[in-house]
Design an enzyme around this catalytic site. Structure first.
Site, PDB file in Angstrom:
ATOM      1  N   ASP A 171      -2.701  59.153 -22.588  1.00 50.71           N
ATOM      2  CA  ASP A 171      -2.121  60.163 -23.468  1.00 50.71           C
ATOM      3  C   ASP A 171      -3.072  61.333 -23.665  1.00 50.71           C
ATOM      4  OD1 ASP A 171       0.055  58.422 -23.866  1.00 50.71           O
ATOM      5  OD2 ASP A 171      -1.030  57.373 -25.456  1.00 50.71           O
ATOM      6  N   TYR A 289      -8.974  48.450 -21.610  1.00 48.74           N
ATOM      7  CA  TYR A 289      -9.153  49.571 -22.537  1.00 48.74           C
ATOM      8  C   TYR A 289     -10.258  49.253 -23.537  1.00 48.74           C
ATOM      9  CZ  TYR A 289      -5.011  52.287 -21.176  1.00 48.74           C
ATOM     10  OH  TYR A 289      -4.099  53.053 -20.495  1.00 48.74           O
TER      11      TYR A 289
END
Length: 578
Positions: A171, A289
């Site tokens: 994002d 992540y």
């Protein structure tokens, strides 16, 4: 022209007059001597004669002056004409000759192969990874920058025709150290090599190329008229046997060539040859992540308890942002590993970021992720760490029978999130450098480049840290107003202002009385008096202010996924029919 003609007539008239009198005088002088000629003239006659000579001399002077001035005008006109002709000639000579347009780059001369790239980027200057072509100039993306560099280097002719795939779609503001992309690229290998892609056109051995800017109506900054010189460099070599003679083929230096055209906050780490059917997305085994956050007053043990409840296969529809256009029906994801650990720092920065300023990282490994999934998971963990929600809230949100639709809550900030790694089976052989003699050159250059960026940002962080430490170490005694200062203020201000100051001082005294210790520093006082019900941590140094905290289970929920999907389908059908 009229002026010149009149001057010429006047000059001729004067000349004739002069010749007449000269002839007359000469005739008389030949007949008489000078004394005899004027001996019998009266005084008045002699004066008239002298005046006639004077007028004649004046006329002669005017004629000479006019001739001189006319000659000057003619000369000036000639000079001006000559200068004009010279300037025109200079201008004609100064007009640059049209250069021959350089020969367009012929992609058909080269073969194509499929490769993968490992990409690192710092995402805070970009609007996500995936390009949104019409808005690329106004809202730049990582993918858009990568496409621009590939086309400038003449490695691809059109992003839409290179079979481009990516592992993760990060994002806006999210960074990465291990993003992986794959695409078909120009190669120096011969067309008959086993490592190149088969051509669509067997006769010409080339693929049909279409300009990217034509189909997408956007102009990437591509130098289409510049021949690429990257094929002269060396990246890797392949031995091709022809007529029992081995020929050393030098491949394009993919890492170096692309990095030279990328901005400072994007770097290619390595490249690898892959199979023609390789997909960076579907061949990935898992994504890793990391999310960094400051400890502050968070209860790390409670957060670890809540995080462990994510392990295994669960429906994460309440931990993502729904996009009805995707028509997703399966929200099951497999969480392979979770963990919250303290970030290991150097001894110097450990002293600067100790106690409430210690950094922790949330590690999350899964086979795949939904849109905004990590940030939604982290938002709930922050609520647990602030003791606003119990760890069991994770179980309730994962159970769609108890919570069939997602409650409204603010997801965590994007800045601390990073796509750390993308793991594949043993189908990728990453190449970080060139041949054996120079294999360390490129990694060293990349490391130095990242070190330079690190130095800049850590210097900024150190300046902020110095200010925080100096200002935070001020004792509360130094900040507390004394009675003398209050009396001085009372003498200056109006009675209404005095009452406001007294109320403010009383509020401060009440706050201080809670701790009963004026020897506290400002830093200690701030972190010991945080009202967690008024300030909700969202990560990246951000906090959301709220008057009264409402529990997640009591909040309003969105519409269920099934209803939202059906509404989108109905709306789409209606638009198509209209």
């Amino acid at each position: 022209m009229n002026v010149c003609f009149k001057n010429s007539i006047k000059s001729i008239h004067s000349t004739c007059k002069f010749l007449f009198w000269s002839r007359l005088i000469m005739t008389q002088s030949t007949q008489l001597s000078g004394f005899e000629k004027y001996a019998n003239w009266s005084k008045e006659e002699l004066i008239v004669k002298l005046l006639g000579y004077e007028n004649q001399q004046i006329d002669n002077d005017q004629i000479v002056n006019e001739q001189i001035s006319n000659d000057q005008i003619v000369n000036e006109d000639n000079d001006s004409t000559n200068r004009t002709e010279v300037n025109v000639a200079k201008k004609q000579n100064s007009i640059p000759k049209k250069k021959k347009s350089p020969r367009p780059f012929d992609m058909s001369k080269y073969s194509k192969r499929r490769i993968a790239l490992k990409v690192a980027y710092f995402g805070w200057n970009y609007h996500g990874f995936e390009t949104n072509v019409p808005n690329e100039k106004r809202r730049p993306t990582i993918e858009g920058q990568l496409f621009s560099a590939l086309m400038k280097a003449k490695m691809i002719s059109d992003p839409s025709e290179c079979n481009f795939t990516k592992c993760g779609r990060t994002d806006k503001g999210v960074s990465s150290l291990g993003q992986v992309v794959a695409f078909n690229v120009r190669s120096n290998l011969p067309h008959d090599s086993s490592e190149v892609l088969p051509s669509r056109n067997v006769e010409s051995n080339v693929e049909t190329n279409v300009e990217f800017s034509v189909e997408t109506n956007v102009e990437f900054s591509v130098e289409t008229n510049v021949e690429s010189n990257v094929e002269t460099n060396v990246e890797s070599t392949t031995d091709i046997e022809t007529n029992d003679v081995k020929t050393k083929i030098e491949e394009i230096p993919f890492v170096e060539s692309i990095n030279n055209l990328l901005p400072d906050d994007i770097r290619i780490i390595a490249w690898a040859p892959v199979n023609p059917d390789f997909s960076a997305r579907f061949d990935c085994r898992y994504r890793h992540y990391k999310y960094f956050f400051v400890k502050g007053n968070l209860d790390i043990d409670l957060m670890r308890d809540a995080a462990n409840r994510f392990l295994g296969t669960h429906d994460f529809r309440n931990f993502c942002k729904l996009d009805p256009s995707k028509q997703i029906k399966n929200f099951d994801r497999i969480i392979l590993k979770v963990g919250i650990e303290k970030v290991q720092q150097s001894s110097f920065f450990s002293s600067q970021f100790s106690g409430t300023k210690e950094f922790y990282e949330f590690n999350l490994i899964a086979n795949a992720f939904l849109w905004h999934q990590v940030r939604c998971m982290m938002a709930i963990l922050f609520l647990v760490g602030q003791k606003l929600e119990p760890p069991s809230i994770i179980d309730n949100l994962l159970d769609i029978t108890k919570t069939p639709a997602k409650p409204n809550y603010e997801m965590a900030n994007e800045l601390p999130l990073i796509l750390y790694d993308c793991k594949y089976d043993n189908i990728i052989n990453w190449q970080f450098g060139r041949d054996k003699d120079k294999m360390f050159n490129m990694p060293i250059r990349i490391y130095k480049h990242i070190y330079e960026q690190w130095n800049i940002h850590m210097t900024k962080a150190l300046i902020f840290s110095t200010f925080l430490n100096d200002f935070g170490n001020i004792s509360l005694k130094q900040l507390k107003p004394n009675d003398q200062e209050i009396n001085e203020i009372q003498e200056i201000n109006e009675m209404q202002e005095i009452n406001e100051i007294k109320e403010m001082v009383n509020d401060e005294k009440n706050e201080l009385s809670k701790n009963q210790n004026l020897n506290m520093t400002l830093d200690e006082f701030v972190f010991s008096n945080i009202d967690t019900k008024k300030y909700i941590i969202t990560g990246g140094g951000k906090e959301a202010k709220t008057r009264n905290y409402i529990k997640i289970e009591k909040r309003q929920t969105n519409e269920p996924v099934e209803i939202r999907n059906e509404k989108y389908k109905a709306k789409k059908i209606k638009l198509e029919q209209s």
